[in-house]
Design an enzyme around this catalytic site. Structure first.
Site, PDB file in Angstrom:
ATOM      1  N   ARG A   1      -2.973  16.533   0.528  1.00  0.00           N
ATOM      2  CA  ARG A   1      -3.667  17.752  -0.498  1.00  0.00           C
ATOM      3  C   ARG A   1      -4.105  17.839  -1.718  1.00  0.00           C
ATOM      4  NH1 ARG A   1      -0.139  19.036   3.362  1.00  0.00           N
ATOM      5  NH2 ARG A   1       2.117  19.054   1.944  1.00  0.00           N
TER       6      ARG A   1
ATOM      7  N   ASP B   1      -4.547  -8.453 -17.486  1.00  0.00           N
ATOM      8  CA  ASP B   1      -3.023  -7.571 -17.967  1.00  0.00           C
ATOM      9  C   ASP B   1      -1.858  -8.678 -18.186  1.00  0.00           C
ATOM     10  OD1 ASP B   1      -1.896  -5.289 -19.304  1.00  0.00           O
ATOM     11  OD2 ASP B   1      -1.321  -4.621 -17.466  1.00  0.00           O
TER      12      ASP B   1
END
Length: 368
Positions: A210, A256
Site C-alpha cells: 500500500r 561504498d
C-alpha cells in the site's frame, strides 16, 4: 582481434588489420591476451588502505588514488560522511586542492566530491552519526559548489523541495538515500530532475503493497540506482532481481568502501564511529552494516556470479553508466576515439593486469 592506439586520449580503435598502413615506429606495442575494458568509475567511496576522505589530508587522498588503481578504478568521487560542518568543509577543501595537483601524477583521477549527508533522514541514518544530521541548506555549502558533484539526500526533509531545486540548478547530481520518503515524495523529486538512488534497498523506506516507498519508486520509476555487490548489503538473489527489474543502463555499481578496504578484517573507523570487520562484513557495535571493504574488481566478479548479466553489461555498470549519470560520458566511460585513455587490462579470469589513467601507465602501483 582489436587494437587501441592511445596517448592521453584514445586515437583509434579498430581491428588489428586496420593498423597495417599506420606508422607505428614510435609506438610502444602492448600485446594483451585477455579483456580490455574502460576504466572503472567509483562514484561512492570513502577510503582505502587506512586513508579516508574525511581525514581532510592531501596524503590520505593520494593514498586512496594510488590504491584504487589496483582494482581497475581509474576515476572516483571521494565521499564524505555526516559529521560536523568543520570536518566536512575541511575534507572538501582538501579534495579541491588535490584536484588541482593531480594532473600528471600516478593514481586514479578525483572527479569531485560526493556529499553523503548530512542532509538525510535520521530514521534511516545507517552508519551516519545522527548528532550531525541537518535539514537541507546551503549555508556553508555554497563555497564548494565547484567541486561538489553529487549529494545524497532525503527529499522529504527539504521543505517545498527548495534546496532540491537550487542544487539541481547548480548542476549537482542529486541522489535519494538515507531517506524515509514515500513513493509520491520520491516521484515529486524525480519529476523535478532527481535521477539517482543511493545504494538501493539499503537505508531507505521499504516496499509495502500500500506504500511502495523509496524502494518501490527506485524500481518502478526511471531512476538510475546503484548497488553494493559485496554479498552482504544485498543477497545475491536481490542483485539478480534488480538486473531483471531495471534496464541495464539504469544500474551502476559502487563500492561504498571505507579505509579498511585493501586491508582485510579487524577494527577500523567510518565517520568517527568504530567499525568491526569480520569475514569481509563491516558493522558497527550494534550490528548496523557500515560501508564495505569491497574492491571494484571484486564487485565486477561478484555481479557476474550473482546474475545472468554478461561481462560487457556488468563493465558498463561500473563505467559508462556512471559516466552518463555524472555527465562526463563525452570524456570517460568507454573505449571510443577522442575519449580519455582510461583503460584496464583484465586477464581471462578478470584479474587486473594493467591500468592506464589518461594514458599514464600505473604499473608501478599494481603490486598487491
Amino acid at each position: 582481434n582489436y587494437g587501441i592506439l592511445f596517448d592521453e586520449v584514445i586515437r583509434k580503435v579498430a581491428p588489428i588489420d586496420d593498423f597495417a598502413d599506420d606508422d607505428l615506429s614510435e609506438v610502444e606495442v602492448i600485446d594483451h591476451d585477455g579483456f580490455i575494458a574502460p576504466g572503472l568509475i567509483d562514484m561512492h567511496i570513502h577510503g582505502a588502505a587506512d586513508a579516508d576522505a574525511m581525514d581532510g589530508k592531501q596524503e590520505s587522498l593520494q593514498k586512496i588514488r594510488e590504491t584504487l588503481v589496483r582494482s581497475g578504478t581509474t576515476a572516483f568521487m571521494p565521499t564524505t560522511m555526516t559529521m560536523s560542518e568543520e570536518k566536512i568543509t575541511t575534507a572538501l577543501s582538501a579534495i579541491r586542492e588535490k584536484m588541482k595537483q593531480q594532473d600528471g601524477t600516478l593514481g586514479a583521477k578525483i572527479l569531485g566530491a560526493h556529499l553523503e549527508g548530512p542532509f538525510i533522514n535520521e530514521t534511516y541514518k545507517g552508519a551516519q552519526d545522527p548528532q550531525y544530521v541537518q535539514v537541507p541548506n546551503d549555508r556553508w555549502l555554497k563555497d564548494y559548489y565547484d567541486i561538489v558533484k553529487v549529494i545524497t539526500m532525503a527529499p522529504e526533509c527539504d521543505e517545498d523541495l527548495a534546496m532540491t531545486k537550487a542544487w539541481l540548478d547548480e548542476g549537482i547530481l542529486l541522489s535519494i538515500g538515507h531517506s524515509a520518503c514515500t513513493y509520491d515524495e520520491a516521484k515529486a523529486a524525480y519529476d523535478l530532475g532527481v535521477t539517482h538512488v543511493t545504494h538501493c534497498f539499503n537505508a531507505m523506506s521499504k516496499f509495502h503493497h500500500r506504500e511502495p516507498g523509496l524502494v518501490g519508486a527506485a524500481l518502478l520509476l526511471p531512476f538510475t540506482v546503484d548497488m553494493i555487490t559485496d554479498g552482504y548489503h544485498l543477497r545475491p538473489e536481490v542483485v539478480e532481481a534488480v538486473t531483471r527489474w531495471k534496464d541495464r543502463d539504469q544500474i551502476c555499481l559502487i563500492t561504498d568502501a571505507m579505509r579498511a578496504s585493501f586491508l582485510g578484517d579487524g577494527v577500523s573507523e567510518l565517520g568517527g564511529q568504530k567499525v568491526n570487520i569480520k569475514n569481509g562484513k563491516c558493522t558497527l557495535d550494534n550490528g548496523t552494516i557500515a560501508g564495505s571493504i569491497l574492491r571494484f574488481d571484486d564487485a565486477i566478479r561478484n555481479t557476474l556470479t550473482f546474475t545472468k548479466v554478461g561481462l560487457v553489461d556488468v563493465i558498463n555498470m561500473a563505467s559508462i553508466n556512471v559516466a552518463r549519470e555524472l555527465k562526463i560520458d563525452d570524456k570517460k566511460g568507454s573505449l571510443k576515439e577522442g575519449k580519455d585513455a582510461d583503460i584496464v587490462l583484465f586477464s581471462p579470469k578478470l584479474k587486473v593486469e594493467g591500468v592506464y589513467v589518461e594514458g599514464m601507465s600505473q604499473a608501478s602501483l599494481l603490486k598487491d
